[in-house]
Design an enzyme around this catalytic site. Sequence first.
Site: not given
Ligand code: GAR
Length: 206
Positions: A17, A19, A114
């Site tokens: 989480g 982001n 992404h």
């Molecule tokens: C992030 O790097 C996001 O870009 C990626 O998952 C991660 C989540 O991190 N999303 C994808 O690959 C979607 N296809 P977070 O839980 O720390 O935000």
Amino acid sequence: MKFQKRGRTAILLSGRGSNFKAIYKKSIKDRSWFDIVLVISNRKNAGGLQLARRYGIKSVFISPRDFKNSDEYEKSMISLLNEERVDLVCLAGFMKILSPLFINEFKNRIMNIHPSLLPAFPGLNAQKQALEYGVKVSGCTVHFVDTGIDSGPVILQKAVLTDKNDDEESLSEKILKYEHEIYPEAVSLWFEGRLKISGRKVIISK
Ligand code: GAR
């Protein structure tokens, strides 16, 4: 269209989480246009759920396994999101593909982040795909979600140079730093009424 009231956004996530955290930080800043009113996870132990609890945001684990099929699962998320009068749904590391049922319910009101410069390297393990391909530049993309995989209109992108010593972890880390900049920015622009979708293009007004 500018929002006459404070905007209400929900986050769907599956993991740590970070982001979500970046968007939350933006939402509590002075003169922010929106609040995060709901966090939904498809994984019980997602770090993002713990964060939401710490921030005092309503957080719900909805297990796809508790439903007889994915339509029923998505319908349960849709009712919850509508109950909370959510304007915008943000996918933030939500590792589950949503069907047209869900996407059409919130048409042009779902964003995703992404970790590549789309349309390059959609799908899983984008950073690994980029390194294996040997690209010199990668990055991240915030886009509206349509019924394809990582294929909706691009809102914001940020480029990151790859280095010959990069591995998946180091590249992911470099990209993540920019994800935390462009995702909150895109959400804010949306609530400010400054994003207009025109075909494949997203026009950002001043
Ligand atoms: C992030 O790097 C996001 O870009 C990626 O998952 C991660 C989540 O991190 N999303 C994808 O690959 C979607 N296809 P977070 O839980 O720390 O935000």
